[in-house]
Motif scaffolding. Structure first.
Motif, PDB file in Angstrom:
ATOM      1  N   ASP A   1       0.866  -1.172   0.000  1.00  0.00           N
ATOM      2  CA  ASP A   1       0.000   0.000   0.000  1.00  0.00           C
ATOM      3  C   ASP A   1       0.903   1.221   0.000  1.00  0.00           C
ATOM      4  OD1 ASP A   1      -1.665   2.140   0.642  1.00  0.00           O
ATOM      5  OD2 ASP A   1      -2.827   0.997   2.107  1.00  0.00           O
TER       6      ASP A   1
ATOM      7  N   ALA B   1       0.305   4.368  -0.325  1.00  0.00           N
ATOM      8  CA  ALA B   1      -0.165   5.486   0.495  1.00  0.00           C
ATOM      9  C   ALA B   1       0.165   5.249   1.972  1.00  0.00           C
ATOM     10  CB  ALA B   1      -1.667   5.690   0.302  1.00  0.00           C
TER      11      ALA B   1
ATOM     12  N   GLN C   1       3.877   5.799   2.392  1.00  0.00           N
ATOM     13  CA  GLN C   1       4.164   7.238   2.364  1.00  0.00           C
ATOM     14  C   GLN C   1       3.776   7.893   3.687  1.00  0.00           C
ATOM     15  OE1 GLN C   1       2.915   9.380  -1.113  1.00  0.00           O
ATOM     16  NE2 GLN C   1       3.227  11.370  -0.147  1.00  0.00           N
TER      17      GLN C   1
END
Length: 176
Positions: A52, A54, A57
């Motif tokens: 994933d 995101a 991040q």
């Protein structure tokens, strides 16, 4: 290269293995041990939904890198103080050992040798693939380059149906 805040910088290279979805465990442990982290993913790991981006991040404060930057674009990460490859697949280990830098992730690993930074690897390779002579030769070559390997992880079910734990923090221990 140490960050301006005094923290060392760790590159985490993530390959396309099912366990990659849990790379947040490694990133969290690294940050708890004082590292700043930047993540690279093989194109299949990123596009195939193995991690994933995101969520990674959110943990690192930086976008996951998978594509080459354009000429003239600034480097989004500082040079590494160390590199961890987890999970490391059969394909990536063999390409890296052969110097086939056809993806940003593998090129980053090839470059790490020239930079002289420590590299720790947690292989995630089935027993059948690990038996292949090319893989065995790749391990010998990479160990000869100073690469530190954790115990292999096949991901195969144990008696009772469960799967063994993937030792994310072991990669950090290997860096010393």
């Amino acid at each position: 290269m140490t960050e301006p805040d005094g923290k060392p910088f760790l590159y985490v290279v993530v390959c396309a293995a099912g366990i990659a979805a849990d790379v947040g465990h490694l990133i969290t442990a690294a940050r708890q041990r004082g590292w700043e982290v930047g993540a690279f993913a093989t194109p299949v790991a990123l596009a195939g939904g193995f991690l994933d981006a995101a969520a990674v991040q959110a943990l690192t404060g930086r976008a996951v890198r998978s594509a080459w930057r354009a000429p003239g674009d600034p480097r989004p990460f500082p040079p590494p103080d160390a590199v961890v490859v987890a999970p490391a697949t059969f394909n990536t280990v063999n390409k890296w050992a052969a110097g086939l830098a056809d993806t940003l992730a593998v090129a980053t690993l090839c470059e790490a040798y020239g930079l002289g930074v420590p590299v720790a690897v947690l292989p995630c390779v089935s027993d059948a693939l690990a038996a292949h002579p090319a893989y065995q030769d790749s391990l010998i070559r990479l160990r000869g380059m100073g690469v530190r390997f954790g115990e292999p992880y096949s991901g195969e079910a144990q008696a009772g149906g469960g799967r063994p734990e993937f030792g994310w923090e072991r990669a950090l221990d290997l860096l010393g």
